[in-house]
Structures are given as C-alpha cells and as structure tokens.
Scaffold this active site. Structure first.
Site, PDB file in Angstrom:
ATOM      1  N   GLN A 114     -36.978  68.658  44.829  1.00  0.00           N
ATOM      2  CA  GLN A 114     -36.431  68.330  46.276  1.00  0.00           C
ATOM      3  C   GLN A 114     -36.780  67.090  46.576  1.00  0.00           C
ATOM      4  OE1 GLN A 114     -38.617  70.226  49.348  1.00  0.00           O
ATOM      5  NE2 GLN A 114     -40.805  70.061  48.228  1.00  0.00           N
ATOM      6  N   ILE A 115     -37.867  66.296  46.088  1.00  0.00           N
ATOM      7  CA  ILE A 115     -37.906  64.739  46.423  1.00  0.00           C
ATOM      8  C   ILE A 115     -37.001  64.138  45.780  1.00  0.00           C
ATOM      9  CG2 ILE A 115     -39.601  62.663  46.296  1.00  0.00           C
ATOM     10  CD1 ILE A 115     -41.920  64.558  46.098  1.00  0.00           C
ATOM     11  N   ARG A 120     -48.441  73.656  41.918  1.00  0.00           N
ATOM     12  CA  ARG A 120     -49.617  74.499  41.808  1.00  0.00           C
ATOM     13  C   ARG A 120     -49.089  75.837  42.128  1.00  0.00           C
ATOM     14  NH1 ARG A 120     -55.525  73.956  43.755  1.00  0.00           N
ATOM     15  NH2 ARG A 120     -54.977  71.801  44.277  1.00  0.00           N
ATOM     16  N   HIS A 129     -54.843  59.576  46.243  1.00  0.00           N
ATOM     17  CA  HIS A 129     -54.105  60.387  47.133  1.00  0.00           C
ATOM     18  C   HIS A 129     -54.502  61.768  47.198  1.00  0.00           C
ATOM     19  CE1 HIS A 129     -50.101  61.895  48.854  1.00  0.00           C
ATOM     20  NE2 HIS A 129     -50.301  62.783  47.926  1.00  0.00           N
ATOM     21  N   VAL A 182     -45.541  59.403  41.433  1.00  0.00           N
ATOM     22  CA  VAL A 182     -45.304  60.404  42.614  1.00  0.00           C
ATOM     23  C   VAL A 182     -46.129  61.570  42.474  1.00  0.00           C
ATOM     24  CG1 VAL A 182     -44.070  61.452  44.574  1.00  0.00           C
ATOM     25  CG2 VAL A 182     -43.497  58.978  43.529  1.00  0.00           C
ATOM     26  N   GLY A 183     -45.940  62.211  41.114  1.00  0.00           N
ATOM     27  CA  GLY A 183     -46.199  63.583  40.770  1.00  0.00           C
ATOM     28  C   GLY A 183     -47.803  63.305  40.765  1.00  0.00           C
ATOM     29  N   ALA A 226     -34.271  67.236  39.338  1.00  0.00           N
ATOM     30  CA  ALA A 226     -33.518  68.408  39.983  1.00  0.00           C
ATOM     31  C   ALA A 226     -34.369  69.038  41.016  1.00  0.00           C
ATOM     32  CB  ALA A 226     -33.383  69.431  38.748  1.00  0.00           C
ATOM     33  N   GLN A 235     -44.987  61.111  28.916  1.00  0.00           N
ATOM     34  CA  GLN A 235     -44.143  59.979  29.256  1.00  0.00           C
ATOM     35  C   GLN A 235     -44.535  58.823  29.253  1.00  0.00           C
ATOM     36  OE1 GLN A 235     -43.171  61.416  33.247  1.00  0.00           O
ATOM     37  NE2 GLN A 235     -41.861  63.211  32.528  1.00  0.00           N
ATOM     38  N   ASP A 266     -48.877  58.220  52.767  1.00  0.00           N
ATOM     39  CA  ASP A 266     -50.296  58.319  53.630  1.00  0.00           C
ATOM     40  C   ASP A 266     -50.173  57.131  54.514  1.00  0.00           C
ATOM     41  OD1 ASP A 266     -51.081  60.581  52.046  1.00  0.00           O
ATOM     42  OD2 ASP A 266     -51.469  59.272  50.459  1.00  0.00           O
ATOM     43  N   ARG A 305     -47.732  57.561  57.181  1.00  0.00           N
ATOM     44  CA  ARG A 305     -48.092  58.867  58.238  1.00  0.00           C
ATOM     45  C   ARG A 305     -49.212  58.158  59.240  1.00  0.00           C
ATOM     46  NH1 ARG A 305     -49.093  63.210  53.552  1.00  0.00           N
ATOM     47  NH2 ARG A 305     -47.172  64.171  53.718  1.00  0.00           N
TER      48      ARG A 305
HETATM   49  N1  LIG Z   1     -47.946  61.049  46.102  1.00  0.00           N
HETATM   50  C1  LIG Z   1     -47.470  61.475  47.059  1.00  0.00           C
HETATM   51  O1  LIG Z   1     -47.469  61.264  48.225  1.00  0.00           O
HETATM   52  C2  LIG Z   1     -46.571  62.834  46.932  1.00  0.00           C
HETATM   53  C3  LIG Z   1     -46.007  63.331  48.156  1.00  0.00           C
HETATM   54  C4  LIG Z   1     -45.365  64.495  47.989  1.00  0.00           C
HETATM   55  C5  LIG Z   1     -45.097  65.165  47.016  1.00  0.00           C
HETATM   56  N2  LIG Z   1     -46.065  64.764  45.935  1.00  0.00           N
HETATM   57  C6  LIG Z   1     -45.742  65.443  44.641  1.00  0.00           C
HETATM   58  O2  LIG Z   1     -44.659  64.868  43.762  1.00  0.00           O
HETATM   59  C7  LIG Z   1     -44.320  66.188  42.954  1.00  0.00           C
HETATM   60  C8  LIG Z   1     -42.738  66.586  42.780  1.00  0.00           C
HETATM   61  O3  LIG Z   1     -42.693  67.167  44.176  1.00  0.00           O
HETATM   62  P1  LIG Z   1     -41.373  68.194  44.338  1.00  0.00           P
HETATM   63  O4  LIG Z   1     -41.363  68.440  45.957  1.00  0.00           O
HETATM   64  O5  LIG Z   1     -40.157  66.908  44.163  1.00  0.00           O
HETATM   65  O6  LIG Z   1     -41.325  69.382  43.527  1.00  0.00           O
HETATM   66  P2  LIG Z   1     -40.343  70.304  43.076  1.00  0.00           P
HETATM   67  O7  LIG Z   1     -41.146  71.439  42.257  1.00  0.00           O
HETATM   68  O8  LIG Z   1     -39.208  70.365  43.708  1.00  0.00           O
HETATM   69  O9  LIG Z   1     -39.763  69.203  41.827  1.00  0.00           O
HETATM   70  C9  LIG Z   1     -40.161  68.791  40.614  1.00  0.00           C
HETATM   71  C10 LIG Z   1     -39.402  68.850  39.749  1.00  0.00           C
HETATM   72  O10 LIG Z   1     -39.948  68.217  38.427  1.00  0.00           O
HETATM   73  C11 LIG Z   1     -39.635  68.836  37.153  1.00  0.00           C
HETATM   74  N3  LIG Z   1     -40.442  68.838  36.151  1.00  0.00           N
HETATM   75  C12 LIG Z   1     -41.648  69.437  35.694  1.00  0.00           C
HETATM   76  N4  LIG Z   1     -41.994  69.018  34.540  1.00  0.00           N
HETATM   77  C13 LIG Z   1     -41.232  68.035  34.078  1.00  0.00           C
HETATM   78  C14 LIG Z   1     -41.215  67.133  33.059  1.00  0.00           C
HETATM   79  N5  LIG Z   1     -41.909  67.287  32.006  1.00  0.00           N
HETATM   80  N6  LIG Z   1     -40.409  66.233  32.898  1.00  0.00           N
HETATM   81  C15 LIG Z   1     -39.419  66.008  33.854  1.00  0.00           C
HETATM   82  N7  LIG Z   1     -39.567  66.916  34.987  1.00  0.00           N
HETATM   83  C16 LIG Z   1     -40.401  67.709  35.269  1.00  0.00           C
HETATM   84  C17 LIG Z   1     -39.293  70.226  37.653  1.00  0.00           C
HETATM   85  O11 LIG Z   1     -38.331  71.051  36.905  1.00  0.00           O
HETATM   86  C18 LIG Z   1     -38.787  70.170  39.159  1.00  0.00           C
HETATM   87  O12 LIG Z   1     -37.483  70.087  38.963  1.00  0.00           O
HETATM   88  C19 LIG Z   1     -45.534  67.068  43.049  1.00  0.00           C
HETATM   89  O13 LIG Z   1     -46.352  66.830  41.998  1.00  0.00           O
HETATM   90  C20 LIG Z   1     -46.083  66.826  44.307  1.00  0.00           C
HETATM   91  O14 LIG Z   1     -47.422  67.357  44.485  1.00  0.00           O
HETATM   92  C21 LIG Z   1     -46.535  63.560  45.829  1.00  0.00           C
END
Ligand SMILES: NC(=O)c1ccc[n+]([C@@H]2O[C@H](COP(=O)([O-])OP(=O)(O)OC[C@H]3O[C@@H](n4cnc5c(N)ncnc54)[C@H](O)[C@@H]3O)[C@@H](O)[C@H]2O)c1
Length: 333
Positions: free
Chosen positions: A16-17, A93, A188, A130-131, A14, A113, A160, A163
């Site tokens: 944004q990514i 954060r 990362h 990714v998270g 749900a 997970q 990265d 980019r």
């Molecule tokens: N590796 C990379 O290059 C990279 C790049 C961009 C963002 N990120 C990371 O990706 C993650 C997601 O970013 P986003 O912008 O989509 O965030 P976001 O806050 O829009 O979405 C995160 C979603 O994860 C859900 N979530 C939280 N805990 C969960 C769980 N236990 N099980 C399932 N879903 C869960 C939330 O409810 C939310 O819908 C962040 O940790 C961000 O830092 C990583």
C-alpha cells in the site's frame, strides 16, 4: 543537455505505501521534473500477479519521465545498477506475533537485500529504509553491503517529522511552511523523541521560537510528544490500515532532500549512522537533525540539550542498542 536516466528500486512494490509512492516518483516529485528514470519493482513471488496490475497502471498514467518498469521477485534483477533504493517491503506484524519475532523476520530480509545491493547496485546508491523496524533494518542492510559507504544508508523518520510539523502548524494557526526545525531524535518507534525546542514559527511577519512561549511549555512536553508518538496507532484505529499516503509522501520528502539538498538553515530529520554526536551510542542508525549538500548529509551540531532531552535520547539510544544486539544474533544464525 538532457539528464542521464537513473534507476530507482522500490521494494514491497505491490504493497500500500508503494501504491502512493510510485506515482510521485514517476512524475518527478523526488528527483526533479527533468530527471528520466527506470523503476524496478521488487516484491515476493506470490505478489507478482498484483504487481502486474501496478505495472499496467503506471503505464496508463502516461508519464513522460518514466522510461521503463522492471517488475521482479529476484533481488539480483531488482537491485541491478540502482541509483536510489526505497526499501519499503517488510513482513507486517501478525496477530500474536511478538516484537522480537517481527524483528527477526524482517532483519533477515534486509540482510539478503544488503547482500544484493552490495553485489548489484551502484556504489553511490542512496538507500532509504521504510520497512520496520526501519533503523535496525537499515543498520543490517548496510552491514551486509560493505562495499557501499555507510553514509549511503538511512532510515525514515520524516513521517514523524511531518506529523510534528503539522501539529505545530495547527497549534499556532499557521501554514505548514511557516514551521521549521522540529526534530525527531532516535528510533522510529514509541521511544522516538519529537523535539520542538528549536522549532521556529513565522507568524504575522515575525519569527518566534516555539519554546519561548511559556503558555505552550506543558503542551510541548506532554500532548505534543504523545500525539506524534501515537499518531501511527491513531491512523490504524481509524482507517483499519496503517499510514500509507503520508508514509509515501514522507519517503519522497526524505529522498528529495537527500538528492537535491536542504535549503539554508532549514534542517530535516534522518536516521543515519551515529558518530556519537550528542552522546548517542555509535554505530547504530539514529535519527538526527541533518543538513544536506551535494548528496552528503551532516549532523547539525551545537544544539543544547536540557536534562529532559538527555534522558529521552538515552532511552531511545538504549532501545536501538538492544535491537542491534538482537538483530546481529538473528543474522548470525
Ligand atoms: N518508517 C516509517 O515511518 C513507516 C511508516 C509507515 C509504514 N512503515 C513500514 O513500511 C512497511 C510497508 O508498509 P505497507 O503498508 O506498504 O505494507 P504492505 O503489507 O501493504 O506491503 C508490504 C509489501 O512488502 C512485500 N514484501 C514482503 N517481504 C518482501 C521481500 N522480502 N522483498 C520484497 N517485498 C517484500 C509484501 O509482499 C507487500 O507487498 C511496513 O514494515 C510498515 O511498518 C514505516
């Protein structure tokens, strides 16, 4: 003969990514234009209403490869018979939160997970984390999924890499496809080492190594590295939200190359379990240049490291070791 359907899970579905990612998956950008699939969408209970809207939109995209959608807050259902996993969901954060607190909250998610993947997913599953903190989350996930090979877990540093590639293309005035073999080493995080010493640029019909151009040497060690390292923060400052479209695209690039293979001598960067190559610490998820064949990655060997690079690899390796210790302590609580 038509291909057997596969099952793909996206966590944080749900968020944004995922909003950018799901469309690309369902239209065949990652697993190929003939690969039918089911999408499992996992998020937390409070997000189920939002997720319902995402399911409606996926349906309204009217995509022929998408055979079905399983929205859920239950990891057992989310990971059932999964072939490929995009672990995007994590806690963002919050104000006043220390990096340590964020790590503690997130590695616990990846422990749960990992256990669910271990019990319910296919043993051949390819897991992309990714998270954030992505490398350490991937390590913890793999640790709690001992029945799945460690090589099947990876962390995303492709954003990265993309980019870095884009910065070089702009600097040399060429299209993105005319830049290859830029490397992201390590974590990362801000200690990552974007390394253009082996990057090759094709221009005016000829190929040249970026590093051979003396005029660019200072730019490469200074501005180039810091621009790539700080690009995420620059996007947040401008957009008031973190990178999402580019992160989703990078996740697709990463999984597509893992699933379908890399081409020729063109390598890509992936966070994978370290075997100690390039004197990095073993048993951490470290970003290396890799080649992929038959869904198996191998670390590119034999690249010469200068003193500057040795120091950069040490620094990011040390950070990953520290994160690992912290994460293991949290998971044992
Ligand atoms: N590796 C990379 O290059 C990279 C790049 C961009 C963002 N990120 C990371 O990706 C993650 C997601 O970013 P986003 O912008 O989509 O965030 P976001 O806050 O829009 O979405 C995160 C979603 O994860 C859900 N979530 C939280 N805990 C969960 C769980 N236990 N099980 C399932 N879903 C869960 C939330 O409810 C939310 O819908 C962040 O940790 C961000 O830092 C990583």
């Amino acid at each position: 003969m038509p291909l057997e359907p596969i099952r793909v899970v996206v966590t944080g579905a749900a968020g944004q990514i995922a909003y950018s990612l799901l469309y690309q998956l369902a239209k065949g950008d990652v697993f190929g234009p003939d690969q039918p699939l089911y999408l499992h969408l996992l998020d937390i209970p409070v997000m189920m209403g939002v997720l319902e809207g995402v399911v409606m939109e996926l349906m309204d995209c009217a995509l022929p490869l998408l055979l079905g959608v399983v929205p859920t807050a239950d990891p057992a259902e989310g990971f059932k018979d999964i072939d490929a996993a995009f672990l995007v969901g994590a806690m963002p954060r919050k104000e006043g939160m220390e990096r340590k607190d964020l790590l503690a909250a997130n590695v616990k998610i990846f422990k749960v997970q990992g256990q669910a993947l271990d019990q319910h997913a296919k043993k051949t599953v390819k897991v992309l984390v990714v998270g954030n903190p992505a490398n350490t989350n991937a390590l913890i996930c793999s640790k709690y999924a001992p029945s799945i090979p460690r090589e099947n877990f990876s962390a995303m540093t492709r954003l990265d890499q993309n980019r870095a590639q884009a910065q070089l293309a702009a600097r040399f005035g060429v299209g993105i496809d005319n830049v290859r073999n830029v490397i992201i080493w390590g974590n990362h995080s801000s200690t990552q080492y974007p390394d253009a010493r082996f990057a090759v640029v094709t221009k005016d019909g000829g190929e040249s190594r970026v590093a051979d151009s003396a005029a660019d040497a200072a730019w490469l060690q200074d501005q180039f590295i810091s621009t790539v390292q700080k690009r995420g923060a620059a996007v947040i400052a401008a957009r008031k939200m973190s990178s999402a479209m580019s992160a989703a695209k990078a996740a697709c690039d990463h999984m597509r190359d893992w699933w379908l293979g890399t081409t020729g001598d063109k390598y890509v960067s992936m966070g994978v379990i370290s075997d100690g190559s390039y004197n990095t610490p073993k048993d951490i998820i470290f970003s290396f240049p890799v080649l992929v064949k038959d869904k198996q990655w191998t670390i590119v060997q034999g690249l010469e490291l200068d003193a500057f690079s040795v120091q950069k690899l040490q620094q990011t390796g040390q950070e990953l070791n520290e994160e690992k210790e912290e994460a293991l302590a949290v998971c044992q609580d």
